[in-house]
Write a protein that holds these residues in place. Structure first.
Motif, PDB file in Angstrom:
ATOM      1  N   MET A 557      -7.087  23.351  27.139  1.00  0.00           N
ATOM      2  CA  MET A 557      -8.217  23.837  27.380  1.00  0.00           C
ATOM      3  C   MET A 557      -8.099  24.829  28.645  1.00  0.00           C
ATOM      4  O   MET A 557      -8.521  25.910  28.711  1.00  0.00           O
ATOM      5  CB  MET A 557      -9.287  22.816  27.191  1.00  0.00           C
ATOM      6  CG  MET A 557     -10.608  23.521  27.648  1.00  0.00           C
ATOM      7  SD  MET A 557     -12.006  22.249  27.753  1.00  0.00           S
ATOM      8  CE  MET A 557     -11.434  21.329  29.024  1.00  0.00           C
ATOM      9  N   ARG A 558      -7.560  24.098  29.722  1.00  0.00           N
ATOM     10  CA  ARG A 558      -7.416  24.743  30.951  1.00  0.00           C
ATOM     11  C   ARG A 558      -6.545  26.112  30.862  1.00  0.00           C
ATOM     12  O   ARG A 558      -6.881  27.074  31.737  1.00  0.00           O
ATOM     13  CB  ARG A 558      -7.144  23.823  31.823  1.00  0.00           C
ATOM     14  CG  ARG A 558      -8.171  22.658  32.331  1.00  0.00           C
ATOM     15  CD  ARG A 558      -9.513  23.443  32.850  1.00  0.00           C
ATOM     16  NE  ARG A 558     -10.197  22.194  33.475  1.00  0.00           N
ATOM     17  CZ  ARG A 558     -11.549  22.515  34.190  1.00  0.00           C
ATOM     18  NH1 ARG A 558     -11.867  23.958  34.027  1.00  0.00           N
ATOM     19  NH2 ARG A 558     -12.084  21.813  34.630  1.00  0.00           N
ATOM     20  N   ALA A 559      -5.501  25.930  30.131  1.00  0.00           N
ATOM     21  CA  ALA A 559      -4.292  26.784  30.055  1.00  0.00           C
ATOM     22  C   ALA A 559      -4.034  27.649  28.783  1.00  0.00           C
ATOM     23  O   ALA A 559      -3.263  27.795  28.401  1.00  0.00           O
ATOM     24  CB  ALA A 559      -2.847  26.288  30.651  1.00  0.00           C
ATOM     25  N   ILE A 560      -5.324  27.877  28.247  1.00  0.00           N
ATOM     26  CA  ILE A 560      -5.056  28.323  26.816  1.00  0.00           C
ATOM     27  C   ILE A 560      -4.576  29.854  26.912  1.00  0.00           C
ATOM     28  O   ILE A 560      -3.905  30.194  25.757  1.00  0.00           O
ATOM     29  CB  ILE A 560      -6.475  28.501  26.184  1.00  0.00           C
ATOM     30  CG1 ILE A 560      -6.313  28.612  24.586  1.00  0.00           C
ATOM     31  CG2 ILE A 560      -7.549  29.393  26.833  1.00  0.00           C
ATOM     32  CD1 ILE A 560      -7.524  28.717  23.931  1.00  0.00           C
ATOM     33  N   ASN A 561      -5.001  30.510  27.919  1.00  0.00           N
ATOM     34  CA  ASN A 561      -4.027  31.840  28.149  1.00  0.00           C
ATOM     35  C   ASN A 561      -2.948  31.830  28.771  1.00  0.00           C
ATOM     36  O   ASN A 561      -2.602  30.768  29.265  1.00  0.00           O
ATOM     37  CB  ASN A 561      -4.884  32.930  28.694  1.00  0.00           C
ATOM     38  CG  ASN A 561      -6.480  33.245  28.185  1.00  0.00           C
ATOM     39  OD1 ASN A 561      -6.439  33.370  27.158  1.00  0.00           O
ATOM     40  ND2 ASN A 561      -7.438  33.033  29.043  1.00  0.00           N
ATOM     41  N   LEU A 562      -1.933  32.920  28.581  1.00  0.00           N
ATOM     42  CA  LEU A 562      -0.580  32.667  29.005  1.00  0.00           C
ATOM     43  C   LEU A 562      -0.659  32.206  30.406  1.00  0.00           C
ATOM     44  O   LEU A 562      -1.305  33.249  31.331  1.00  0.00           O
ATOM     45  CB  LEU A 562       0.264  33.788  28.748  1.00  0.00           C
ATOM     46  CG  LEU A 562       0.754  34.026  27.322  1.00  0.00           C
ATOM     47  CD1 LEU A 562       1.234  35.463  27.443  1.00  0.00           C
ATOM     48  CD2 LEU A 562       1.590  33.248  26.990  1.00  0.00           C
TER      49      LEU A 562
END
Length: 578
Positions: A557-562
């Motif tokens: 959830m926290r690092a869903i983007n690259l």
């Protein structure tokens, strides 16, 4: 097919029958197309519908729509009227009411089209300057003649019609200084015309487009103006108006209070050009494409991304993090924020007063609202807002601290980019609280320096580990079953440790690799308009990141983007500039 509902504002002509002294639009732009007004509207609506996009509202704007010939005006109004009838079910199923054709007009030539207005019960929103003494100073014909008497005369033509009819007035400092006259004129219009001034709108002017003739009110003056209107009209015949429509433009139901207005509001011109709205009209930063030349998907993607970019150009105001009305305000109009180089609504104090008066309560769970707003519209700010969910969800920083294997995925010393001799230390896009843009050409010398221990980290067999380079276009596409809008992937490239070791490096403790050729090879696929993205990691660190996402929902959830170290760049080359 999923249905998307939009508000479509149509500009069938840029011609105008008046020459208001502060007008900023050029009506000569109308001659740049041979498209018939009715044909463009029909084409656009059908093309939208085929892609599952349904206009729940079609309103006419200008220029001035009443400058159309009787035939053209009739055809467009009849088409909109029939569209509402034919699409009643799908519009009402979406939770929207079926209206009647609606026009925004200066009221100067409505007599020309009164038969069509009667036949189709056309809803009318007119413009006046208040106080009326300033109307004839600013709103004149192209010959400089006064217009108020004719407009008031035209209003009499609407007296016995059941049509919805209203007026609005934009308030600048020059109007504010005559607020007692404004009060008097509101009463005059209410008592002596067919207008029910309970259904009347104030708009607050921003002076970028007034050619120096008008000046904006300060926020304190806006609040004073609001309080003056309350004092005069509360508990009178116009009590409903002052507590509602007078200032509804600043309420939570208006377009400026959308999280991303590019997902709902579109302005279409007769030549097929699509912009954000009347504020963004003719501005390249709010140009979404052309309905004849672009796909609906491209237009929607451009709209969402360009509004996102507009908000991020000015950043996120610290005061908004503390304001418990963010869930209503959403920081205001991105266009005006960029005009004023401000990162919060230009009517912030006025909105807060209104919210209180309307019993719109501050949200005590504001931290959650702020986090979700930042996540959607200002992801680069999340590092400054480490919100811990009430149910114990940990922050990204805390997860990195607890898992040493995550360190080098986010380490800001691992990669250094050199562009024509200028060095840029790269850090993770999900942790940094700023955006850095660089320019790269086909002739640029570009090197990546890789810290010599980073290929050994989280790697069972370092000699089989590789530098992993990922290039993304600034243009966006929809990826995956979730339908998430993401930057378009251009290429991935792996360079193994043994290759890096064989290259000379002029920086102690770092491998060095010349990557200039990737821009020559892939430059033609990069965005011409938006910043592109370049990411660096290692294959083993990348694998660990995705393994962590799979095993830890909080991390996902926290690092869903690259999350990898990156830099954003504009590419300038022959493919772009001819």
């Amino acid at each position: 097919m999923d249905i998307k509902y939009i508000h479509l504002l149509y500009v069938p002509t840029m011609a105008c029958n008046m020459g208001c002294k502060y007008c900023y639009l050029d009506d000569t732009s109308d001659i740049k197309t041979d498209k018939k007004a009715i044909d463009t509207l029909k084409y656009a609506v059908e093309k939208f519908k085929k892609s599952g996009v349904i206009p729940f509202n079609i309103s006419l704007h200008g220029g001035e729509v009443t400058t159309l010939s009787k035939k053209d005006f009739y055809e467009i109004i009849k088409y909109i009227n029939d569209y509402y009838k034919d699409n009643k079910k799908i519009i009402t199923d979406g939770g929207f009411k079926i209206g009647s054709p609606h026009i925004k007009t200066n009221l100067y030539n409505i007599d020309k089209h009164i038969d069509t207005i009667k036949e189709f019960n056309v809803s009318i929103s007119g413009s006046l300057d208040l106080p009326l003494s300033l109307h004839d100073e600013y709103r004149v014909t192209k010959n400089g003649e006064k217009t108020l008497d004719k407009i008031l005369s035209n209003l009499k033509l609407l007296e016995n019609l059941p049509n919805h009819k209203k007026v609005s007035a934009t308030i600048f400092k020059e109007h504010y200084d005559k607020k007692e006259e404004i009060i008097s004129d509101i009463w005059y219009l209410h008592k002596n015309t067919c207008l029910d001034m309970n259904d009347f709108n104030f708009m607050i002017g921003f002076d970028y487009n007034s050619l120096g003739l008008l000046h904006h009110m300060s926020e304190e003056e806006q609040v004073d103006f609001y309080n003056c209107m309350k004092k005069e009209f509360t508990n009178t015949e116009l009590d409903e108006g002052v507590k509602g429509p007078f200032f509804d433009e600043f309420g939570p139901g208006y377009c400026t209070n959308c999280t991303n207005c590019g997902e709902k509001f579109f302005l279409l011109e007769k030549n097929g050009d699509i912009y954000s709205c009347v504020r963004g009209q003719k501005n390249k930063d709010y140009y979404y494409g052309n309905i004849y030349n672009n796909t609906v998907e491209e237009i929607l993607d451009n709209a969402s991304r360009m509004i996102f970019t507009a908000h991020n150009n000015v950043g996120f105001n610290e005061d908004c993090k503390k304001c418990k009305y963010l869930y209503l305000c959403k920081t205001g109009c991105p266009y005006v924020k960029n005009i004023y180089k401000s990162n919060k609504s230009y009517t912030c104090l006025l909105q807060q007063e209104m919210y209180k008066d309307r019993n719109l309560l501050p949200d005590e769970n504001n931290d959650y609202n702020v986090y979700n707003y930042l996540k959607e519209m200002h992801p680069y700010e999340l590092i400054n807002y480490e919100y811990e969910y009430d149910d114990g969800y940990p922050s990204l920083v805390s997860m990195i601290e607890k898992d040493p294997k995550l360190k080098y995925i986010y380490d800001s010393d691992s990669f250094i980019l050199s562009v024509d001799g200028e060095l840029y230390k790269l850090s993770s896009q999900v942790l940094k609280n700023y955006r850095e843009f660089i320019y790269i050409t086909k002739e640029s010398k570009v090197f990546i320096y890789v810290k010599d221990n980073v290929l050994d980290e989280v790697s069972d067999y370092p000699i089989n580990n590789a530098l992993y380079i990922q290039m993304l276009s600034g243009d966006c596409v929809v990826y995956g079953d979730e339908g998430r809008l993401k930057q378009k992937h251009i290429m991935n490239q792996m360079i193994y440790k043994s290759v890096l070791m064989e290259n000379d490096s002029d920086m102690d403790g770092y491998y060095c690799l010349d990557i200039s050729n990737i821009f020559k090879e892939y430059g033609k696929y990069l965005s011409k308009e938006f910043a592109n993205n370049l990411f660096f990691t290692t294959t083993d660190l990348r694998d660990y990141h995705y393994t962590k996402q799979k095993n830890n929902a909080y991390y996902h959830m926290r690092a869903i983007n690259l999350p990898f170290q990156n830099i954003e760049f504009y590419f300038i080359g022959d493919d772009f500039n001819g």
